[in-house]
Motif scaffolding. Structure first.
Motif, PDB file in Angstrom:
ATOM      1  N   MET A   1       0.861  -1.175   0.000  1.00 40.35           N
ATOM      2  CA  MET A   1       0.000   0.000   0.000  1.00 40.35           C
ATOM      3  C   MET A   1       0.903   1.232   0.000  1.00 40.35           C
ATOM      4  O   MET A   1       1.790   1.360   0.813  1.00 40.35           O
ATOM      5  N   GLY A   2       0.641   2.145  -0.925  1.00 42.91           N
ATOM      6  CA  GLY A   2       1.438   3.351  -1.033  1.00 42.91           C
ATOM      7  C   GLY A   2       1.118   4.343   0.068  1.00 42.91           C
ATOM      8  O   GLY A   2       0.106   4.227   0.777  1.00 42.91           O
ATOM      9  N   LEU A   3       1.983   5.303   0.199  1.00 43.14           N
ATOM     10  CA  LEU A   3       1.816   6.325   1.231  1.00 43.14           C
ATOM     11  C   LEU A   3       0.546   7.150   1.016  1.00 43.14           C
ATOM     12  O   LEU A   3      -0.171   7.469   1.966  1.00 43.14           O
ATOM     13  N   ILE A   4       0.249   7.460  -0.232  1.00 40.37           N
ATOM     14  CA  ILE A   4      -0.939   8.275  -0.521  1.00 40.37           C
ATOM     15  C   ILE A   4      -2.215   7.501  -0.194  1.00 40.37           C
ATOM     16  O   ILE A   4      -3.142   8.043   0.408  1.00 40.37           O
ATOM     17  N   SER A   5      -2.264   6.227  -0.581  1.00 43.73           N
ATOM     18  CA  SER A   5      -3.438   5.404  -0.256  1.00 43.73           C
ATOM     19  C   SER A   5      -3.593   5.254   1.249  1.00 43.73           C
ATOM     20  O   SER A   5      -4.708   5.295   1.773  1.00 43.73           O
ATOM     21  N   TRP A   6      -2.474   5.094   1.937  1.00 40.54           N
ATOM     22  CA  TRP A   6      -2.510   4.971   3.393  1.00 40.54           C
ATOM     23  C   TRP A   6      -3.074   6.240   4.026  1.00 40.54           C
ATOM     24  O   TRP A   6      -3.913   6.178   4.930  1.00 40.54           O
ATOM     25  N   ALA A   7      -2.627   7.407   3.545  1.00 37.92           N
ATOM     26  CA  ALA A   7      -3.097   8.681   4.093  1.00 37.92           C
ATOM     27  C   ALA A   7      -4.575   8.896   3.794  1.00 37.92           C
ATOM     28  O   ALA A   7      -5.328   9.381   4.646  1.00 37.92           O
ATOM     29  N   ARG A   8      -5.024   8.536   2.597  1.00 39.62           N
ATOM     30  CA  ARG A   8      -6.441   8.690   2.250  1.00 39.62           C
ATOM     31  C   ARG A   8      -7.319   7.786   3.097  1.00 39.62           C
ATOM     32  O   ARG A   8      -8.423   8.149   3.480  1.00 39.62           O
ATOM     33  N   LYS A   9      -6.818   6.615   3.393  1.00 42.41           N
ATOM     34  CA  LYS A   9      -7.583   5.666   4.209  1.00 42.41           C
ATOM     35  C   LYS A   9      -7.669   6.126   5.657  1.00 42.41           C
ATOM     36  O   LYS A   9      -8.673   5.915   6.326  1.00 42.41           O
ATOM     37  N   ARG A  10      -6.628   6.767   6.165  1.00 41.80           N
ATOM     38  CA  ARG A  10      -6.565   7.157   7.576  1.00 41.80           C
ATOM     39  C   ARG A  10      -7.275   8.468   7.893  1.00 41.80           C
ATOM     40  O   ARG A  10      -7.570   8.727   9.059  1.00 41.80           O
ATOM     41  N   SER A  11      -7.527   9.305   6.903  1.00 40.26           N
ATOM     42  CA  SER A  11      -8.146  10.597   7.203  1.00 40.26           C
ATOM     43  C   SER A  11      -9.145  11.014   6.124  1.00 40.26           C
ATOM     44  O   SER A  11      -8.925  11.992   5.409  1.00 40.26           O
ATOM     45  N   PRO A  12     -10.241  10.278   5.995  1.00 41.19           N
ATOM     46  CA  PRO A  12     -11.244  10.685   5.002  1.00 41.19           C
ATOM     47  C   PRO A  12     -12.065  11.874   5.495  1.00 41.19           C
ATOM     48  O   PRO A  12     -12.471  11.913   6.648  1.00 41.19           O
ATOM     49  N   TRP A  13     -12.238  12.835   4.641  1.00 41.41           N
ATOM     50  CA  TRP A  13     -13.091  13.976   4.957  1.00 41.41           C
ATOM     51  C   TRP A  13     -14.401  13.785   4.219  1.00 41.41           C
ATOM     52  O   TRP A  13     -14.437  13.484   3.030  1.00 41.41           O
ATOM     53  N   ILE A  14     -15.468  13.985   4.958  1.00 41.57           N
ATOM     54  CA  ILE A  14     -16.806  13.673   4.453  1.00 41.57           C
ATOM     55  C   ILE A  14     -17.618  14.948   4.297  1.00 41.57           C
ATOM     56  O   ILE A  14     -17.595  15.825   5.156  1.00 41.57           O
ATOM     57  N   ALA A  15     -18.356  15.017   3.195  1.00 43.44           N
ATOM     58  CA  ALA A  15     -19.351  16.075   2.991  1.00 43.44           C
ATOM     59  C   ALA A  15     -20.707  15.386   2.870  1.00 43.44           C
ATOM     60  O   ALA A  15     -20.813  14.292   2.325  1.00 43.44           O
ATOM     61  N   HIS A  16     -21.716  16.036   3.384  1.00 40.13           N
ATOM     62  CA  HIS A  16     -23.058  15.465   3.389  1.00 40.13           C
ATOM     63  C   HIS A  16     -23.963  16.346   2.541  1.00 40.13           C
ATOM     64  O   HIS A  16     -23.950  17.569   2.662  1.00 40.13           O
ATOM     65  N   PHE A  17     -24.751  15.696   1.668  1.00 39.13           N
ATOM     66  CA  PHE A  17     -25.696  16.437   0.827  1.00 39.13           C
ATOM     67  C   PHE A  17     -27.053  15.770   0.924  1.00 39.13           C
ATOM     68  O   PHE A  17     -27.197  14.584   0.628  1.00 39.13           O
ATOM     69  N   CYS A  18     -28.039  16.519   1.355  1.00 47.09           N
ATOM     70  CA  CYS A  18     -29.413  16.017   1.452  1.00 47.09           C
ATOM     71  C   CYS A  18     -30.200  16.552   0.266  1.00 47.09           C
ATOM     72  O   CYS A  18     -30.289  17.764   0.071  1.00 47.09           O
ATOM     73  N   THR A  19     -30.754  15.655  -0.522  1.00 49.28           N
ATOM     74  CA  THR A  19     -31.534  16.082  -1.676  1.00 49.28           C
ATOM     75  C   THR A  19     -32.972  16.422  -1.295  1.00 49.28           C
ATOM     76  O   THR A  19     -33.723  16.899  -2.122  1.00 49.28           O
ATOM     77  N   GLY A  20     -33.325  16.175  -0.063  1.00 49.91           N
ATOM     78  CA  GLY A  20     -34.662  16.511   0.414  1.00 49.91           C
ATOM     79  C   GLY A  20     -35.515  15.274   0.568  1.00 49.91           C
ATOM     80  O   GLY A  20     -35.706  14.527  -0.368  1.00 49.91           O
ATOM     81  N   SER A  21     -35.964  15.043   1.756  1.00 53.09           N
ATOM     82  CA  SER A  21     -36.829  13.903   2.039  1.00 53.09           C
ATOM     83  C   SER A  21     -37.308  14.030   3.470  1.00 53.09           C
ATOM     84  O   SER A  21     -37.451  15.139   3.981  1.00 53.09           O
ATOM     85  N   CYS A  22     -37.428  12.919   4.164  1.00 52.69           N
ATOM     86  CA  CYS A  22     -37.946  12.940   5.525  1.00 52.69           C
ATOM     87  C   CYS A  22     -36.887  13.299   6.560  1.00 52.69           C
ATOM     88  O   CYS A  22     -37.203  13.479   7.721  1.00 52.69           O
ATOM     89  N   ASN A  23     -35.611  13.356   6.172  1.00 56.84           N
ATOM     90  CA  ASN A  23     -34.472  13.713   7.034  1.00 56.84           C
ATOM     91  C   ASN A  23     -34.119  12.658   8.071  1.00 56.84           C
ATOM     92  O   ASN A  23     -33.292  12.908   8.930  1.00 56.84           O
ATOM     93  N   ALA A  24     -34.698  11.484   8.016  1.00 56.17           N
ATOM     94  CA  ALA A  24     -34.350  10.435   8.978  1.00 56.17           C
ATOM     95  C   ALA A  24     -32.919   9.951   8.759  1.00 56.17           C
ATOM     96  O   ALA A  24     -32.189   9.726   9.717  1.00 56.17           O
ATOM     97  N   CYS A  25     -32.500   9.798   7.503  1.00 55.84           N
ATOM     98  CA  CYS A  25     -31.120   9.371   7.222  1.00 55.84           C
ATOM     99  C   CYS A  25     -30.124  10.443   7.636  1.00 55.84           C
ATOM    100  O   CYS A  25     -29.016  10.127   8.073  1.00 55.84           O
ATOM    101  N   ASP A  26     -30.512  11.708   7.499  1.00 59.87           N
ATOM    102  CA  ASP A  26     -29.628  12.803   7.925  1.00 59.87           C
ATOM    103  C   ASP A  26     -29.384  12.742   9.425  1.00 59.87           C
ATOM    104  O   ASP A  26     -28.259  12.931   9.891  1.00 59.87           O
TER     105      ASP A  26
END
Length: 141
Positions: free
Chosen positions: A1-26
């Motif tokens: 496993m390369g250094l870049i893959s290791w770094a991506r696996k260890r620190s994922p940054w997440i963005a959340h997008f709600c398209t509109g619904s009941c908001n239970a999953c949010d």
């Protein structure tokens, strides 16, 4: 496993997008950030800016009105980008399926890397889905 893959696996940054619904999953996604489930133990951090995110979590059915916004957000993500469809509505349209205004699933609009099913999705399933995705990220070259 390369250094870049290791770094991506260890620190994922997440963005959340709600398209509109009941908001239970949010609510369940936000529950993953609480100390009880603590998704941050994987290094995952919820980010408000899509330009800094590695993973896009999408909830709700994709409507014709929100499609262009979703495409714009997807294009603003840096490479490599990963998309997770969270919940039945994002995967197949859910209870809104076959409506004139709903696309049959998120994958008909943008490419999806992982699917997390449920209505609403349990926090345990979200953590399992994210750990599966992180394993996939670690194996990529």
């Amino acid at each position: 496993m390369g250094l870049i893959s290791w770094a991506r696996k260890r620190s994922p940054w997440i963005a959340h997008f709600c398209t509109g619904s009941c908001n239970a999953c949010d609510i369940e996604i936000l529950a993953c950030l609480t100390p009880r489930y603590d998704v941050e133990r994987f290094g995952a951090i919820l980010r408000g800016s899509i330009r800094h995110a590695d993973i896009l979590l999408v909830t709700g059915p994709v409507t014709r009105q929100v499609r262009d916004r979703l495409l714009r957000i997807y294009e603003q993500m840096p490479e490599p980008k990963y998309v997770v469809a969270v919940g039945t509505c994002a995967i197949s349209g859910g209870v809104y399926r076959n409506s004139y205004n709903i696309y049959p699933g998120l994958d008909s609009v943008i490419p999806v890397t992982a699917y997390i099913s449920g209505c609403p999705v349990k926090p345990e399933n979200i953590i399992n889905g994210l750990s599966f995705l992180l394993k996939k990220i670690g194996e990529s070259k």
